[in-house]
Design a protein around this motif. Structure first.
Motif, PDB file in Angstrom:
ATOM      1  N   PRO A  66       0.805  -1.226   0.000  1.00 58.03           N
ATOM      2  CA  PRO A  66       0.000   0.000   0.000  1.00 58.03           C
ATOM      3  C   PRO A  66       0.836   1.273   0.000  1.00 58.03           C
ATOM      4  CG  PRO A  66       0.027  -0.978   2.180  1.00 58.03           C
ATOM      5  CD  PRO A  66       0.697  -1.966   1.269  1.00 58.03           C
ATOM      6  N   PRO A  67       0.219   2.391  -0.376  1.00 59.90           N
ATOM      7  CA  PRO A  67       0.928   3.672  -0.395  1.00 59.90           C
ATOM      8  C   PRO A  67       1.628   3.949   0.934  1.00 59.90           C
ATOM      9  CG  PRO A  67      -1.201   3.902  -1.455  1.00 59.90           C
ATOM     10  CD  PRO A  67      -1.181   2.525  -0.853  1.00 59.90           C
ATOM     11  N   HIS A  68       2.925   4.232   0.843  1.00 60.32           N
ATOM     12  CA  HIS A  68       3.730   4.442   2.037  1.00 60.32           C
ATOM     13  C   HIS A  68       4.890   5.375   1.711  1.00 60.32           C
ATOM     14  CE1 HIS A  68       5.604   1.025  -0.035  1.00 60.32           C
ATOM     15  NE2 HIS A  68       6.739   1.377   0.537  1.00 60.32           N
ATOM     16  N   ILE A  69       5.585   5.778   2.758  1.00 60.69           N
ATOM     17  CA  ILE A  69       6.715   6.707   2.642  1.00 60.69           C
ATOM     18  C   ILE A  69       7.875   6.147   3.452  1.00 60.69           C
ATOM     19  CG2 ILE A  69       7.554   9.014   3.290  1.00 60.69           C
ATOM     20  CD1 ILE A  69       4.598   9.940   2.997  1.00 60.69           C
ATOM     21  N   HIS A  70       9.092   6.276   2.914  1.00 63.73           N
ATOM     22  CA  HIS A  70      10.297   6.006   3.696  1.00 63.73           C
ATOM     23  C   HIS A  70      10.929   7.356   4.037  1.00 63.73           C
ATOM     24  CE1 HIS A  70       9.899   1.800   2.804  1.00 63.73           C
ATOM     25  NE2 HIS A  70       9.969   2.014   1.499  1.00 63.73           N
ATOM     26  N   PRO A  71      10.781   7.823   5.271  1.00 68.90           N
ATOM     27  CA  PRO A  71      11.225   9.175   5.602  1.00 68.90           C
ATOM     28  C   PRO A  71      12.733   9.383   5.561  1.00 68.90           C
ATOM     29  CG  PRO A  71      10.519   8.005   7.574  1.00 68.90           C
ATOM     30  CD  PRO A  71      10.150   7.142   6.412  1.00 68.90           C
ATOM     31  N   ARG A  72      13.501   8.290   5.619  1.00 68.70           N
ATOM     32  CA  ARG A  72      14.949   8.453   5.714  1.00 68.70           C
ATOM     33  C   ARG A  72      15.706   7.813   4.559  1.00 68.70           C
ATOM     34  NH1 ARG A  72      13.007   7.574  10.872  1.00 68.70           N
ATOM     35  NH2 ARG A  72      13.267   5.310  10.761  1.00 68.70           N
ATOM     36  N   ALA A  73      15.037   7.449   3.465  1.00 74.38           N
ATOM     37  CA  ALA A  73      15.777   6.729   2.425  1.00 74.38           C
ATOM     38  C   ALA A  73      15.134   6.832   1.050  1.00 74.38           C
ATOM     39  CB  ALA A  73      15.904   5.248   2.796  1.00 74.38           C
ATOM     40  N   THR A  74      15.995   6.813   0.044  1.00 74.43           N
ATOM     41  CA  THR A  74      15.603   6.559  -1.339  1.00 74.43           C
ATOM     42  C   THR A  74      15.490   5.046  -1.512  1.00 74.43           C
ATOM     43  OG1 THR A  74      16.670   8.546  -2.198  1.00 74.43           O
ATOM     44  CG2 THR A  74      16.401   6.710  -3.742  1.00 74.43           C
TER      45      THR A  74
END
Length: 222
Positions: A110-118
């Motif tokens: 599901p739609p998500h974000i990795h705040p500290r990484a590409t």
């Protein structure tokens, strides 16, 4: 009296001194060969303290968590196996983590974000729709098949959807030993304590019943 040329030089020097001396695209570079994490330590500042070198063995540098297929028998039809510092302590301070994404037919990471990484990834099996949204609210997506690679810039909302006939498998790499993952739906509708209802009704321009119905899907109380 200070000359105009000297004044300009001093101004330029001041600006240079105020600029960051080092810019890093990922976690800070380590200052030692390795720093296998001591997960039992009581302090952690951008990484764990190191195990004593004499306590480190060859086994510390190997991880077999990707050898088994993830269990996709859930509502999303997906399973994520992550290799970060918390499960693979040798990654401590090295600025890298990896993930295995298993997707059943129609399965969604599901739609998500990795705040500290590409995140960069490669399709190992199946056909997958990869999509992400920029800070300018532009949606980029493409269907990828075996051997094709993708990249999602740091901190941007993204997802993976199996659009093939069979199961799909993706391997990903991230430039942080603890990249973090913010799953948007869980964050909004299953936080503890809950986000105030009037915030969600206004943000989504929806009524209370709609918000309560969505929350119930995540096991949260209305």
């Amino acid at each position: 009296m200070i000359s105009l040329a000297l004044f300009h030089f001093l101004c330029s020097l001041t600006v240079l001194l105020l600029l960051p001396l080092h810019t890093s695209a990922g976690d800070p570079d380590p200052m030692q060969d390795f720093c296998v994490a001591d997960l039992q330590a009581h302090t952690s500042v951008n990484g764990y303290p190191c195990k004593p070198a004499k306590s480190v063995t060859a086994n510390d540098f190997f991880f077999d968590g990707f050898t088994k297929e993830g269990n996709t028998s859930n509502n999303l039809g997906s399973a994520l196996t992550i290799a970060n510092v918390n499960v693979f302590p040798a990654l401590n301070t090295l600025g890298v983590a990896m993930g295995r994404v298993d997707l059943a037919p129609g399965g969604l990471n599901p739609p998500h974000i990795h705040p500290r990484a590409t995140e960069a990834g490669i399709i190992i099996e199946g056909k997958v729709l990869i999509g992400f949204v920029t800070t300018a609210n532009v949606f980029h997506s493409k269907e990828l098949s075996v051997g094709q690679m993708f990249v999602v810039p740091k901190g941007l909302l993204h997802f993976q959807l199996n659009v093939g006939q069979g199961k799909a498998l993706i391997y990903t790499a991230l430039n942080s030993h603890l990249p973090g993952s913010v799953i948007v739906s869980n964050t909004l509708f299953a936080s503890s304590p809950a986000i105030p209802e009037h915030v969600l009704t206004k943000a989504f321009q929806a009524d209370k019943h709609t918000i309560d119905t969505i929350r119930s899907k995540f096991g949260a109380k209305a």
